[in-house]
Motif scaffolding. Structure first.
Motif, PDB file in Angstrom:
ATOM      1  N   GLU A  92      -6.280  12.406  -1.607  1.00  0.00           N
ATOM      2  CA  GLU A  92      -7.474  12.017  -0.857  1.00  0.00           C
ATOM      3  C   GLU A  92      -7.332  12.591   0.550  1.00  0.00           C
ATOM      4  OE1 GLU A  92      -8.246   7.831  -1.070  1.00  0.00           O
ATOM      5  OE2 GLU A  92      -7.665   7.765  -3.180  1.00  0.00           O
ATOM      6  N   PRO A  93      -7.866  13.796   0.784  1.00  0.00           N
ATOM      7  CA  PRO A  93      -7.633  14.469   2.067  1.00  0.00           C
ATOM      8  C   PRO A  93      -8.190  13.718   3.273  1.00  0.00           C
ATOM      9  CG  PRO A  93      -9.048  15.805   0.648  1.00  0.00           C
ATOM     10  CD  PRO A  93      -8.629  14.618  -0.137  1.00  0.00           C
ATOM     11  N   VAL A  94      -9.308  13.033   3.119  1.00  0.00           N
ATOM     12  CA  VAL A  94      -9.878  12.302   4.262  1.00  0.00           C
ATOM     13  C   VAL A  94      -8.955  11.160   4.673  1.00  0.00           C
ATOM     14  CG1 VAL A  94     -11.819  10.897   5.022  1.00  0.00           C
ATOM     15  CG2 VAL A  94     -12.229  12.936   3.646  1.00  0.00           C
ATOM     16  N   LYS A  95      -8.445  10.428   3.714  1.00  0.00           N
ATOM     17  CA  LYS A  95      -7.535   9.326   4.014  1.00  0.00           C
ATOM     18  C   LYS A  95      -6.241   9.856   4.635  1.00  0.00           C
ATOM     19  CE  LYS A  95      -7.487   5.695   1.297  1.00  0.00           C
ATOM     20  NZ  LYS A  95      -7.202   4.774   0.190  1.00  0.00           N
ATOM     21  N   PHE A  96      -5.771  11.009   4.150  1.00  0.00           N
ATOM     22  CA  PHE A  96      -4.568  11.619   4.701  1.00  0.00           C
ATOM     23  C   PHE A  96      -4.777  12.048   6.154  1.00  0.00           C
ATOM     24  CE2 PHE A  96      -1.997  15.461   5.473  1.00  0.00           C
ATOM     25  CZ  PHE A  96      -0.735  14.894   5.368  1.00  0.00           C
ATOM     26  N   LEU A  97      -5.911  12.668   6.450  1.00  0.00           N
ATOM     27  CA  LEU A  97      -6.185  13.109   7.819  1.00  0.00           C
ATOM     28  C   LEU A  97      -6.358  11.928   8.767  1.00  0.00           C
ATOM     29  CD1 LEU A  97      -8.535  16.129   7.145  1.00  0.00           C
ATOM     30  CD2 LEU A  97      -6.179  16.177   7.948  1.00  0.00           C
ATOM     31  N   LYS A  98      -6.958  10.846   8.275  1.00  0.00           N
ATOM     32  CA  LYS A  98      -7.062   9.642   9.107  1.00  0.00           C
ATOM     33  C   LYS A  98      -5.688   9.058   9.382  1.00  0.00           C
ATOM     34  CE  LYS A  98     -11.688   8.081   7.941  1.00  0.00           C
ATOM     35  NZ  LYS A  98     -12.480   7.033   7.289  1.00  0.00           N
ATOM     36  N   TRP A  99      -4.789   9.155   8.402  1.00  0.00           N
ATOM     37  CA  TRP A  99      -3.439   8.636   8.591  1.00  0.00           C
ATOM     38  C   TRP A  99      -2.678   9.488   9.609  1.00  0.00           C
ATOM     39  CZ3 TRP A  99       1.335  10.863   6.962  1.00  0.00           C
ATOM     40  CH2 TRP A  99       2.439  10.029   7.131  1.00  0.00           C
ATOM     41  N   ILE A 100      -2.862  10.791   9.580  1.00  0.00           N
ATOM     42  CA  ILE A 100      -2.166  11.680  10.517  1.00  0.00           C
ATOM     43  C   ILE A 100      -2.735  11.560  11.931  1.00  0.00           C
ATOM     44  CG2 ILE A 100      -1.827  14.125  11.141  1.00  0.00           C
ATOM     45  CD1 ILE A 100       0.042  13.433   9.022  1.00  0.00           C
ATOM     46  N   PHE A 101      -4.065  11.677  12.062  1.00  0.00           N
ATOM     47  CA  PHE A 101      -4.683  11.791  13.386  1.00  0.00           C
ATOM     48  C   PHE A 101      -5.374  10.527  13.866  1.00  0.00           C
ATOM     49  CE2 PHE A 101      -4.682  16.149  11.670  1.00  0.00           C
ATOM     50  CZ  PHE A 101      -3.845  16.726  12.611  1.00  0.00           C
ATOM     51  N   SER A 133       0.835  -1.196   0.000  1.00  0.00           N
ATOM     52  CA  SER A 133       0.000   0.000   0.000  1.00  0.00           C
ATOM     53  C   SER A 133       0.876   1.256   0.000  1.00  0.00           C
ATOM     54  CB  SER A 133      -0.923   0.009   1.214  1.00  0.00           C
ATOM     55  OG  SER A 133      -0.164   0.048   2.394  1.00  0.00           O
ATOM     56  N   VAL A 134       0.366   2.298  -0.619  1.00  0.00           N
ATOM     57  CA  VAL A 134       1.090   3.555  -0.742  1.00  0.00           C
ATOM     58  C   VAL A 134       0.717   4.456   0.429  1.00  0.00           C
ATOM     59  CG1 VAL A 134       1.420   5.578  -2.202  1.00  0.00           C
ATOM     60  CG2 VAL A 134       1.069   3.351  -3.240  1.00  0.00           C
ATOM     61  N   ASN A 135       1.694   5.156   0.951  1.00  0.00           N
ATOM     62  CA  ASN A 135       1.471   6.110   2.018  1.00  0.00           C
ATOM     63  C   ASN A 135       0.476   7.171   1.539  1.00  0.00           C
ATOM     64  OD1 ASN A 135       1.760   7.965   4.078  1.00  0.00           O
ATOM     65  ND2 ASN A 135       3.952   7.597   4.265  1.00  0.00           N
ATOM     66  N   PRO A 136      -0.538   7.565   2.328  1.00  0.00           N
ATOM     67  CA  PRO A 136      -1.575   8.492   1.866  1.00  0.00           C
ATOM     68  C   PRO A 136      -1.052   9.843   1.394  1.00  0.00           C
ATOM     69  CG  PRO A 136      -2.245   7.503   3.928  1.00  0.00           C
ATOM     70  CD  PRO A 136      -0.838   7.062   3.671  1.00  0.00           C
ATOM     71  N   ARG A 137       0.097  10.285   1.858  1.00  0.00           N
ATOM     72  CA  ARG A 137       0.565  11.595   1.412  1.00  0.00           C
ATOM     73  C   ARG A 137       1.120  11.557  -0.006  1.00  0.00           C
ATOM     74  NH1 ARG A 137       5.933  12.365   5.124  1.00  0.00           N
ATOM     75  NH2 ARG A 137       6.527  10.188   5.026  1.00  0.00           N
TER      76      ARG A 137
END
Length: 63
Positions: A32-41, A22-26
């Protein structure tokens, strides 16, 4: 560790995993901002639980 549970080897000994990596969301294109925010927080994400815990320890030891 038995690597045959996670992939196979060819005659030359090169290992290939069963699934895709799998690729890192960033780095996703298009973003995909929602997936990125879930990955961060999100829990077991980038900040929680370990980075947050270390920050609390650092702040708590300051006082």
């Amino acid at each position: 560790m038995d690597d045959t549970q996670f992939g196979t080897r060819n005659k030359r000994g090169d290992w290939k995993p069963f699934g895709n990596v799998s690729v890192n969301p960033r780095y996703l294109i298009p973003p995909e901002p929602v997936k990125f925010l879930k990955w961060i927080f999100g829990w077991n994400g980038y900040l929680f639980p370990w980075q947050f815990l270390w920050a609390l320890i650092a702040i708590g030891s300051r006082f």
